[in-house]
Scaffold this active site. Structure first.
Site, short mmCIF file in Angstrom:
data_model
loop_
_atom_site.label_atom_id
_atom_site.label_comp_id
_atom_site.label_asym_id
_atom_site.label_seq_id
_atom_site.Cartn_x
_atom_site.Cartn_y
_atom_site.Cartn_z
N TYR A 65 21.29 22.40 -21.82
CA TYR A 65 19.90 22.31 -22.30
C TYR A 65 19.02 21.65 -21.24
O TYR A 65 17.92 22.12 -20.93
CB TYR A 65 19.82 21.52 -23.62
N THR A 75 10.10 14.51 -20.49
CA THR A 75 11.21 15.36 -20.95
C THR A 75 11.58 14.88 -22.35
O THR A 75 11.53 13.69 -22.64
CB THR A 75 12.44 15.28 -20.02
N SER A 97 7.16 12.07 -23.75
CA SER A 97 7.02 13.38 -24.40
C SER A 97 6.67 13.26 -25.89
O SER A 97 7.13 12.34 -26.57
CB SER A 97 8.35 14.13 -24.26
N THR A 125 -0.06 19.48 -22.31
CA THR A 125 0.76 20.56 -21.75
C THR A 125 0.16 21.90 -22.15
O THR A 125 -0.01 22.18 -23.34
CB THR A 125 2.22 20.43 -22.24
N LYS A 138 -1.33 19.69 -17.79
CA LYS A 138 -0.01 19.90 -17.20
C LYS A 138 0.39 21.37 -17.36
O LYS A 138 0.48 21.85 -18.49
CB LYS A 138 1.01 19.01 -17.91
N HIS A 166 6.81 23.71 -15.73
CA HIS A 166 7.66 23.21 -16.81
C HIS A 166 9.13 23.21 -16.38
O HIS A 166 10.01 23.55 -17.16
CB HIS A 166 7.46 24.08 -18.06
N ARG A 199 14.43 16.36 -14.63
CA ARG A 199 15.88 16.33 -14.80
C ARG A 199 16.57 15.15 -14.14
O ARG A 199 17.49 14.56 -14.75
CB ARG A 199 16.49 17.64 -14.29
C1 FNR Z 1 10.98 19.32 -19.86
N1 FNR Z 1 9.61 19.41 -19.65
C2 FNR Z 1 8.75 19.04 -20.66
N2 FNR Z 1 7.40 19.11 -20.46
C3 FNR Z 1 6.55 18.71 -21.44
O1 FNR Z 1 5.34 18.79 -21.22
N3 FNR Z 1 7.03 18.21 -22.61
C4 FNR Z 1 8.35 18.11 -22.88
O2 FNR Z 1 8.75 17.65 -23.95
C5 FNR Z 1 9.25 18.56 -21.89
N4 FNR Z 1 10.59 18.51 -22.11
C6 FNR Z 1 11.46 18.86 -21.11
C7 FNR Z 1 12.83 18.74 -21.32
C8 FNR Z 1 13.73 19.03 -20.30
C9 FNR Z 1 15.19 18.88 -20.53
C10 FNR Z 1 13.23 19.49 -19.05
C11 FNR Z 1 14.18 19.78 -17.91
C12 FNR Z 1 11.89 19.62 -18.85
C13 FNR Z 1 9.09 19.77 -18.33
C14 FNR Z 1 8.99 18.53 -17.45
O3 FNR Z 1 7.90 17.72 -17.87
C15 FNR Z 1 8.75 18.85 -15.97
O4 FNR Z 1 7.69 19.74 -15.87
C16 FNR Z 1 9.99 19.40 -15.26
O5 FNR Z 1 11.17 18.82 -15.76
C17 FNR Z 1 9.88 19.14 -13.77
O6 FNR Z 1 10.93 19.75 -13.09
P1 FNR Z 1 12.28 19.01 -12.62
O7 FNR Z 1 11.90 17.67 -12.01
O8 FNR Z 1 13.12 18.86 -13.84
O9 FNR Z 1 12.83 19.96 -11.62
#
Ligand code: FNR
Length: 366
Positions: A27, A81, A109, A159, A236, A260, A315
């Site tokens: 996930y 996240t 988040s 977002t 975002k 995202h 991540r």
């Molecule tokens: C996210 N992202 C995300 N974005 C957001 O606006 N609300 C959220 O709840 C989430 N949840 C979320 C969960 C998981 C598991 C991931 C991997 C990503 C997107 C996040 O904010 C962000 O844009 C990316 O994770 C950036 O990329 P990297 O650093 O994971 O490569």
């Protein structure tokens, strides 16, 4: 492996994979569909090479930056996240404490597994931004805004790339559901994801999002949000000059160039490739940030050279959390900050202001 030294963010990911249940790791890791954009978010950083300047006395290097008026120790901050409690029982509280200890900001988040109020308290005065999803129920969305204001959040991050949730194939295959002992703590008990089960074609999470987020999300919601709050607003999920100009027209305070984490529309351009056109369109009127694929200090350096004011990681925070809770997140943040500091020194940049576009050249090696 437990006593093995973790030297870089990839080491944290490998270790997290050994620790986490497969459904949880998948996930967190996965991107949408064929994951072309997921690969490209990483590869984009290799398409730029550095042009370092030498003989510049780099005995003192400062990574410190101002983001929306707040002084941060480094331009690396924690992006939003969901579901941190799947990685560690203290979840978002541990992440917030780590941010406070590392002198950086946390974006919390809407889908946090600790309440936004408790996460804010755990950050002990360190800046926190609240990531807002517009719900189908506009009053419920406004309630989240009011709660974030009352708690002390210093910005709202709207977002804009999630009218629906992208198709993450691992989640469909794994029939991913939020573990039953966890809650989405910003929602009322009976609104939670647990009322929704997976189907052959969709994860329970995708179906939950379909029921709760607003697919009619449009610029009028930005106007509405601007009219109901005086908190700074960041959009975002902007990837084009056209939308960046529109964002400025709608009076927002910042743009986070984001796809995202490649979890929505597969095949969109990498965030690093989108950054220059957004920076040019905005032309200094509001702040621009980036997230997606940041793995090392030289990545941060390249993003800053192309005009980002700060860089958010998603991540890697979850990997740190899985490996060692608060300390793991802190290690991840400090590792990136140390790598950035060394990369700045090798490049002849003593302050973040000295990181300019002439530090980079586009390569044709790949
Ligand atoms: C996210 N992202 C995300 N974005 C957001 O606006 N609300 C959220 O709840 C989430 N949840 C979320 C969960 C998981 C598991 C991931 C991997 C990503 C997107 C996040 O904010 C962000 O844009 C990316 O994770 C950036 O990329 P990297 O650093 O994971 O490569």
């Amino acid at each position: 492996m437990a006593s093995q030294v973790l030297t870089c963010l990839e080491d944290f990911e490998k270790r997290a994979k050994e620790i986490l249940p497969k459904t949880v790791f998948d996930y967190y890791r996965s991107g949408a569909d064929g994951e072309q954009t997921l690969r490209d978010n990483l590869a984009a950083y290799s398409r730029w090479r550095l042009r370092p300047r030498v003989l510049r006395d780099v005995s003192k290097v400062s990574t410190s930056v101002q983001v929306l008026g707040a002084q941060l120790v480094s331009p690396v901050a924690v992006g939003a996240t969901g579901f941190h409690c799947m990685a560690h029982p203290e979840g978002e509280l541990a992440s917030a404490r780590a941010c406070a200890a590392s002198g950086t900001l946390m974006m919390v988040s809407t889908f946090s597994t600790k309440s936004l109020e408790d996460v804010f308290k755990a950050a002990t005065g360190s800046p926190c931004w609240f990531q807002l999803y517009v719900q189908q129920d506009q009053d419920a969305t406004e309630q989240l805004v009011r709660r974030a204001e009352r708690a002390g959040y210093t910005a709202l991050v709207l977002t804009v790339d999630t009218p629906y949730v992208g198709r993450r194939l691992d989640d469909v295959r794994n029939r991913f559901v939020l573990p039953s002992h966890l809650r989405l703590c910003n929602f009322k008990e009976d609104d939670t994801i647990h009322g929704v089960g997976p189907t052959q074609n969709d994860s329970a999470f995708a179906l939950f999002v379909k029921q709760s987020l607003n697919p009619s999300l449009a610029w009028e919601h930005v106007h509405w949000l601007r009219s109901i709050t005086s908190l700074p607003i960041i959009l975002k999920g902007i990837l084009t000059a056209e939308d960046a100009r529109e964002a400025v027209n709608y009076g927002v305070d910042g743009i986070l160039v984001s796809n995202h984490g490649a979890r929505q529309l597969d095949g969109v351009l990498s965030t690093l490739d989108a950054l220059p056109e957004v920076v040019a369109a905005v032309s200094g009127r509001i702040e621009v940030y980036i997230d997606g694929g940041v793995q090392r200090g030289t990545d941060v350096l390249k993003a800053l050279a192309l005009g980002a004011q700060a860089v958010f990681i998603g991540r890697p925070v979850l990997w740190g959390l899985a490996v060692n809770g608060e300390n793991g997140v802190r290690q991840v943040l400090e590792l990136l900050q140390d790598e950035l500091s060394l990369a700045m020194a090798f490049s002849g940049c003593r302050t973040v202001k000295e990181i300019t576009p002439d530090l980079l050249t586009r390569t044709s090696y790949l």
